[in-house]
Each structure stands twice: as C-alpha cells, then as structure tokens.
Design a protein around this motif. Structure first.
Motif, PDB file in Angstrom:
ATOM      1  N   VAL A  70     -54.390  14.941  -9.992  1.00 51.27           N
ATOM      2  CA  VAL A  70     -54.060  14.651  -8.600  1.00 51.27           C
ATOM      3  C   VAL A  70     -55.180  13.852  -7.934  1.00 51.27           C
ATOM      4  CG1 VAL A  70     -53.508  15.683  -6.364  1.00 51.27           C
ATOM      5  CG2 VAL A  70     -52.644  16.734  -8.462  1.00 51.27           C
ATOM      6  N   ILE A  71     -54.788  12.770  -7.271  1.00 52.08           N
ATOM      7  CA  ILE A  71     -55.707  11.925  -6.505  1.00 52.08           C
ATOM      8  C   ILE A  71     -55.364  12.094  -5.035  1.00 52.08           C
ATOM      9  CG2 ILE A  71     -56.504   9.578  -6.049  1.00 52.08           C
ATOM     10  CD1 ILE A  71     -55.461   8.835  -8.876  1.00 52.08           C
ATOM     11  N   ASN A  72     -56.297  12.586  -4.262  1.00 50.69           N
ATOM     12  CA  ASN A  72     -56.081  12.788  -2.832  1.00 50.69           C
ATOM     13  C   ASN A  72     -56.117  11.452  -2.093  1.00 50.69           C
ATOM     14  OD1 ASN A  72     -57.733  13.262  -0.034  1.00 50.69           O
ATOM     15  ND2 ASN A  72     -56.135  14.784  -0.379  1.00 50.69           N
ATOM     16  N   THR A  73     -55.250  11.301  -1.105  1.00 52.02           N
ATOM     17  CA  THR A  73     -55.221  10.114  -0.257  1.00 52.02           C
ATOM     18  C   THR A  73     -54.938  10.521   1.181  1.00 52.02           C
ATOM     19  OG1 THR A  73     -54.153   7.979   0.168  1.00 52.02           O
ATOM     20  CG2 THR A  73     -52.766   9.678  -0.790  1.00 52.02           C
ATOM     21  N   ASP A  74     -55.446   9.744   2.121  1.00 44.55           N
ATOM     22  CA  ASP A  74     -55.150   9.975   3.536  1.00 44.55           C
ATOM     23  C   ASP A  74     -53.937   9.173   3.992  1.00 44.55           C
ATOM     24  OD1 ASP A  74     -57.387  11.651   3.843  1.00 44.55           O
ATOM     25  OD2 ASP A  74     -58.690   9.935   4.204  1.00 44.55           O
ATOM     26  N   ASP A  75     -53.522   8.179   3.188  1.00 42.37           N
ATOM     27  CA  ASP A  75     -52.431   7.270   3.568  1.00 42.37           C
ATOM     28  C   ASP A  75     -51.632   6.882   2.328  1.00 42.37           C
ATOM     29  OD1 ASP A  75     -50.748   5.357   4.661  1.00 42.37           O
ATOM     30  OD2 ASP A  75     -52.345   3.909   5.075  1.00 42.37           O
ATOM     31  N   ILE A  76     -50.737   7.750   1.910  1.00 44.44           N
ATOM     32  CA  ILE A  76     -49.997   7.525   0.677  1.00 44.44           C
ATOM     33  C   ILE A  76     -49.154   6.248   0.751  1.00 44.44           C
ATOM     34  CG2 ILE A  76     -47.988   8.974   1.219  1.00 44.44           C
ATOM     35  CD1 ILE A  76     -48.154   9.956  -1.754  1.00 44.44           C
ATOM     36  N   ALA A  77     -48.517   6.006   1.877  1.00 50.17           N
ATOM     37  CA  ALA A  77     -47.683   4.800   2.010  1.00 50.17           C
ATOM     38  C   ALA A  77     -48.539   3.538   1.916  1.00 50.17           C
ATOM     39  CB  ALA A  77     -46.902   4.829   3.322  1.00 50.17           C
ATOM     40  N   GLY A  78     -49.693   3.540   2.576  1.00 47.66           N
ATOM     41  CA  GLY A  78     -50.592   2.388   2.515  1.00 47.66           C
ATOM     42  C   GLY A  78     -51.139   2.160   1.125  1.00 47.66           C
ATOM     43  N   ASP A  79     -51.499   3.253   0.431  1.00 45.70           N
ATOM     44  CA  ASP A  79     -52.006   3.117  -0.934  1.00 45.70           C
ATOM     45  C   ASP A  79     -50.924   2.604  -1.881  1.00 45.70           C
ATOM     46  OD1 ASP A  79     -54.613   3.814  -0.375  1.00 45.70           O
ATOM     47  OD2 ASP A  79     -54.336   5.925  -0.879  1.00 45.70           O
TER      48      ASP A  79
END
Length: 119
Positions: A70-79
């Motif tokens: 799992v890779i944490n992200t603050d902005d899944i749509a942007g990534d």
C-alpha cells in the motif's frame, strides 16, 4: 522498532523496473554494484521514508510475487491523473469505508495499492 526502511521488490529486469518506477514518480537513492554482477538499485517515494530495492537474487521471491503493498496518497485522483499521463495503467478507484484504493501493476506483475484515507 520504528518503521520499514527498505522493501524488496522482486523483478526480472532491474533496468526495465527502474524506468517504470521513475515514471511512477520515485527517485533513485542508490544505484551501485552489488554481489558480483548484480546491481543495488534503491528508490524512494517523493514524500516517504520507506524505500524500495529492485531485487533479482532471492530464489523464494520470484519476479512479480509482491502483492498489494500500500502506497499512501493525499490526492488519489491527482496521482492517478499523473500516473496515467506517464503511461501507467491504474485500476478504478474502489471507495471503501476506510478509504479509497486503486491498483497499479509493474511490468513483472508486482501490485501496489494507492490509498487515500478517509478524512
């Protein structure tokens, strides 16, 4: 104990994998000779402390055997937008009670799960 420092990612071709992970946005931490004709390729996430190393030398870890890290992200749509622009296919976003998830598969079949936690 504090955290996972390095995660071994089993690959069949280190250079091909390195190019993929560079497109994912990781950077090279170390690329140096290791154990004869092997290379130690260690890569880091833009905002993370944990790094990965692209390995070919563990017989019990065949290429493609890493699943659902799992890779944490603050902005899944942007990534996802950035990854797609870099030619990386990302699965659809799965919205769960504990966050949003989307999968990525590297050239060897290792799978990663992007995760944006619910607020």
């Amino acid at each position: 104990m504090n955290r996972i420092d390095v995660l071994s990612v089993p690959v069949s071709d280190q250079q091909r994998a390195k190019e993929f992970y560079l497109k994912m946005g990781l950077h090279i931490v170390v690329e140096a000779p290791f154990q004869g004709d092997q290379l130690w390729i260690q890569m880091g996430f833009p905002k993370g402390e944990t790094t990965i190393t692209l390995v070919t030398w563990f017989p019990k870890m065949p290429a493609g055997s890493l699943q659902a890290a799992v890779i944490n992200t603050d902005d899944i749509a942007g990534d996802i937008k950035k990854l797609t622009a870099n030619g990386i296919e990302v699965g659809k976003i799965d919205d769960t009670p504990w966050g949003k998830f989307a999968s990525i598969e590297d050239p060897d079949g290792n799978t990663w799960s992007l995760n944006q936690k619910n607020a």
